[in-house]
Design a protein around this motif. Structure first.
Motif, mmCIF file in Angstrom:
data_model
loop_
_atom_site.group_PDB
_atom_site.id
_atom_site.type_symbol
_atom_site.label_atom_id
_atom_site.label_comp_id
_atom_site.label_asym_id
_atom_site.label_seq_id
_atom_site.Cartn_x
_atom_site.Cartn_y
_atom_site.Cartn_z
ATOM 1 N N TYR A 107 -7.031 -41.462 19.237
ATOM 2 C CA TYR A 107 -6.056 -42.282 19.970
ATOM 3 C C TYR A 107 -6.712 -42.976 21.162
ATOM 4 C CZ TYR A 107 -2.171 -43.439 23.046
ATOM 5 O OH TYR A 107 -1.307 -44.111 23.876
ATOM 6 N N TRP A 108 -7.499 -42.221 21.924
ATOM 7 C CA TRP A 108 -8.109 -42.766 23.131
ATOM 8 C C TRP A 108 -9.270 -43.697 22.795
ATOM 9 C CZ3 TRP A 108 -5.945 -38.006 22.736
ATOM 10 C CH2 TRP A 108 -4.860 -37.771 23.582
ATOM 11 N N LEU A 109 -9.983 -43.411 21.717
ATOM 12 C CA LEU A 109 -11.044 -44.319 21.289
ATOM 13 C C LEU A 109 -10.455 -45.633 20.775
ATOM 14 C CD1 LEU A 109 -13.416 -41.808 19.479
ATOM 15 C CD2 LEU A 109 -13.869 -43.016 21.629
ATOM 16 N N ALA A 110 -9.295 -45.555 20.151
ATOM 17 C CA ALA A 110 -8.632 -46.766 19.662
ATOM 18 C C ALA A 110 -8.238 -47.684 20.809
ATOM 19 C CB ALA A 110 -7.415 -46.397 18.816
ATOM 20 N N LYS A 111 -8.070 -47.138 22.000
ATOM 21 C CA LYS A 111 -7.772 -47.979 23.169
ATOM 22 C C LYS A 111 -8.955 -48.891 23.499
ATOM 23 C CE LYS A 111 -4.357 -45.065 25.344
ATOM 24 N NZ LYS A 111 -3.493 -45.417 26.445
ATOM 25 N N LEU A 112 -10.168 -48.452 23.120
ATOM 26 C CA LEU A 112 -11.345 -49.304 23.278
ATOM 27 C C LEU A 112 -11.392 -50.372 22.190
ATOM 28 C CD1 LEU A 112 -14.101 -46.603 23.974
ATOM 29 C CD2 LEU A 112 -13.194 -48.272 25.612
ATOM 30 N N GLY A 113 -10.777 -50.051 21.073
ATOM 31 C CA GLY A 113 -10.760 -50.921 19.905
ATOM 32 C C GLY A 113 -10.685 -50.057 18.659
ATOM 33 N N THR A 114 -9.964 -50.525 17.681
ATOM 34 C CA THR A 114 -9.791 -49.761 16.450
ATOM 35 C C THR A 114 -11.128 -49.401 15.816
ATOM 36 O OG1 THR A 114 -7.698 -50.895 16.085
ATOM 37 C CG2 THR A 114 -8.624 -49.737 14.205
ATOM 38 N N GLY A 115 -12.073 -50.307 15.909
ATOM 39 C CA GLY A 115 -13.390 -50.078 15.334
ATOM 40 C C GLY A 115 -14.084 -48.852 15.905
ATOM 41 N N PHE A 116 -13.883 -48.600 17.202
ATOM 42 C CA PHE A 116 -14.494 -47.418 17.813
ATOM 43 C C PHE A 116 -13.933 -46.138 17.200
ATOM 44 C CE2 PHE A 116 -15.408 -50.487 21.188
ATOM 45 C CZ PHE A 116 -16.732 -50.194 21.449
ATOM 46 N N ALA A 117 -12.633 -46.112 17.023
ATOM 47 C CA ALA A 117 -11.993 -44.926 16.457
ATOM 48 C C ALA A 117 -12.432 -44.707 15.011
ATOM 49 C CB ALA A 117 -10.473 -45.049 16.545
ATOM 50 N N VAL A 118 -12.437 -45.765 14.235
ATOM 51 C CA VAL A 118 -12.839 -45.669 12.830
ATOM 52 C C VAL A 118 -14.307 -45.270 12.731
ATOM 53 C CG1 VAL A 118 -13.185 -47.001 10.703
ATOM 54 C CG2 VAL A 118 -11.072 -47.276 12.023
ATOM 55 N N ALA A 119 -15.147 -45.876 13.541
ATOM 56 C CA ALA A 119 -16.583 -45.562 13.506
ATOM 57 C C ALA A 119 -16.843 -44.110 13.897
ATOM 58 C CB ALA A 119 -17.346 -46.504 14.437
ATOM 59 N N TYR A 120 -16.100 -43.598 14.865
ATOM 60 C CA TYR A 120 -16.290 -42.217 15.306
ATOM 61 C C TYR A 120 -15.955 -41.241 14.173
ATOM 62 C CZ TYR A 120 -15.719 -37.835 17.789
ATOM 63 O OH TYR A 120 -15.819 -36.518 18.174
ATOM 64 N N VAL A 121 -14.824 -41.430 13.531
ATOM 65 C CA VAL A 121 -14.443 -40.558 12.418
ATOM 66 C C VAL A 121 -15.429 -40.725 11.261
ATOM 67 C CG1 VAL A 121 -12.654 -40.063 10.699
ATOM 68 C CG2 VAL A 121 -12.007 -40.476 13.086
ATOM 69 N N ALA A 122 -15.844 -41.962 11.009
ATOM 70 C CA ALA A 122 -16.814 -42.213 9.936
ATOM 71 C C ALA A 122 -18.142 -41.515 10.226
ATOM 72 C CB ALA A 122 -17.026 -43.713 9.756
ATOM 73 N N CYS A 123 -18.558 -41.497 11.487
ATOM 74 C CA CYS A 123 -19.797 -40.798 11.856
ATOM 75 C C CYS A 123 -19.698 -39.314 11.514
ATOM 76 C CB CYS A 123 -20.099 -40.967 13.345
ATOM 77 S SG CYS A 123 -20.801 -42.567 13.762
ATOM 78 N N HIS A 124 -18.554 -38.710 11.780
ATOM 79 C CA HIS A 124 -18.363 -37.300 11.431
ATOM 80 C C HIS A 124 -18.441 -37.097 9.923
ATOM 81 C CE1 HIS A 124 -17.431 -34.846 14.965
ATOM 82 N NE2 HIS A 124 -17.021 -35.963 15.516
ATOM 83 N N ALA A 125 -17.765 -37.960 9.175
ATOM 84 C CA ALA A 125 -17.744 -37.818 7.716
ATOM 85 C C ALA A 125 -19.128 -38.052 7.119
ATOM 86 C CB ALA A 125 -16.730 -38.789 7.114
ATOM 87 N N VAL A 126 -19.773 -39.120 7.516
ATOM 88 C CA VAL A 126 -21.094 -39.448 6.972
ATOM 89 C C VAL A 126 -22.113 -38.380 7.357
ATOM 90 C CG1 VAL A 126 -23.007 -41.104 7.119
ATOM 91 C CG2 VAL A 126 -20.666 -41.919 6.799
ATOM 92 N N SER A 127 -22.051 -37.916 8.594
ATOM 93 C CA SER A 127 -22.964 -36.866 9.041
ATOM 94 C C SER A 127 -22.790 -35.602 8.206
ATOM 95 C CB SER A 127 -22.732 -36.567 10.520
ATOM 96 O OG SER A 127 -23.486 -35.465 10.935
ATOM 97 N N ALA A 128 -21.543 -35.208 7.976
ATOM 98 C CA ALA A 128 -21.274 -34.002 7.190
ATOM 99 C C ALA A 128 -21.766 -34.160 5.754
ATOM 100 C CB ALA A 128 -19.782 -33.676 7.211
ATOM 101 N N ILE A 129 -21.569 -35.322 5.173
ATOM 102 C CA ILE A 129 -22.001 -35.549 3.787
ATOM 103 C C ILE A 129 -23.526 -35.538 3.689
ATOM 104 C CG2 ILE A 129 -22.094 -37.275 1.934
ATOM 105 C CD1 ILE A 129 -19.163 -38.007 2.781
ATOM 106 N N ILE A 130 -24.186 -36.266 4.587
ATOM 107 C CA ILE A 130 -25.654 -36.295 4.556
ATOM 108 C C ILE A 130 -26.211 -34.903 4.809
ATOM 109 C CG2 ILE A 130 -27.715 -37.169 5.723
ATOM 110 C CD1 ILE A 130 -26.181 -39.808 6.144
ATOM 111 N N PHE A 131 -25.627 -34.206 5.762
ATOM 112 C CA PHE A 131 -26.067 -32.845 6.074
ATOM 113 C C PHE A 131 -25.916 -31.956 4.837
ATOM 114 C CE2 PHE A 131 -26.275 -28.769 8.105
ATOM 115 C CZ PHE A 131 -27.057 -28.974 9.231
#
Length: 157
Positions: A107-131
């Motif tokens: 929610y708070w990252l989306a205040k910076l822009g939707t892209g920040f929020a999406v990128a943050y969650v995507a980083c978690h998902a991609v990191s977990a998959i690669i790991f």
């Protein structure tokens, strides 16, 4: 490879922690609590699985290396009660801690822009998959840990 995956995620989460602190110290503490919850409940899982990394360096996902040290402090010098139900409950709570890290700040990252929020969650998902596809296959407890099981499932598919 472990450090290449873990250090950027820890730095990202640290940046998010600081950013959340600009809104409210309690919000930052809630985010930090998710990390502590994840590590603390993972500690039981480490001890339950007789993980050889207990008390030392652990190549754990998202840098939950404190789980290894917490396991040594809480369970290292005494016999633990090993029940499958407790293991599953604690593993679920550890995963919920991770989900809190991934989604609490959205929610708070989306205040910076939707892209920040999406990128943050995507980083978690991609990191977990690669790991799960690269580090988990060479871990000492790959046959019992969910990450190792994930890799085996993907490899079979």
């Amino acid at each position: 490879l472990y450090l290449a995956l873990t250090v950027p995620m820890l730095l990202l989460m640290l940046a998010v922690l600081v950013y959340l602190g600009t809104y409210s110290p309690l919000l930052a503490l809630a985010f930090l609590a998710c990390y502590v919850i994840m590590s603390t409940f993972q500690a039981y899982c480490c001890a339950y699985q007789d993980c050889p990394y207990v008390g030392g360096f652990c190549p754990a996902v998202l840098g939950i290396m404190p789980a290894s040290l917490i396991a040594k402090v809480l369970y290292g010098n005494r016999e633990i009660v090993r029940t499958k139900a407790r293991f599953e409950t604690y593993a679920t709570l550890a995963i919920l801690g991770w989900l809190g890290l991934a989604f609490l700040p959205v929610y708070w990252l989306a205040k910076l822009g939707t892209g920040f929020a999406v990128a943050y969650v995507a980083c978690h998902a991609v990191s977990a998959i690669i790991f799960g596809l690269t580090v988990c296959p060479v871990c000492a407890i790959r046959d019992t840990c969910p990450g190792g099981k994930f890799h085996k499932l993907v490899r079979r598919g």
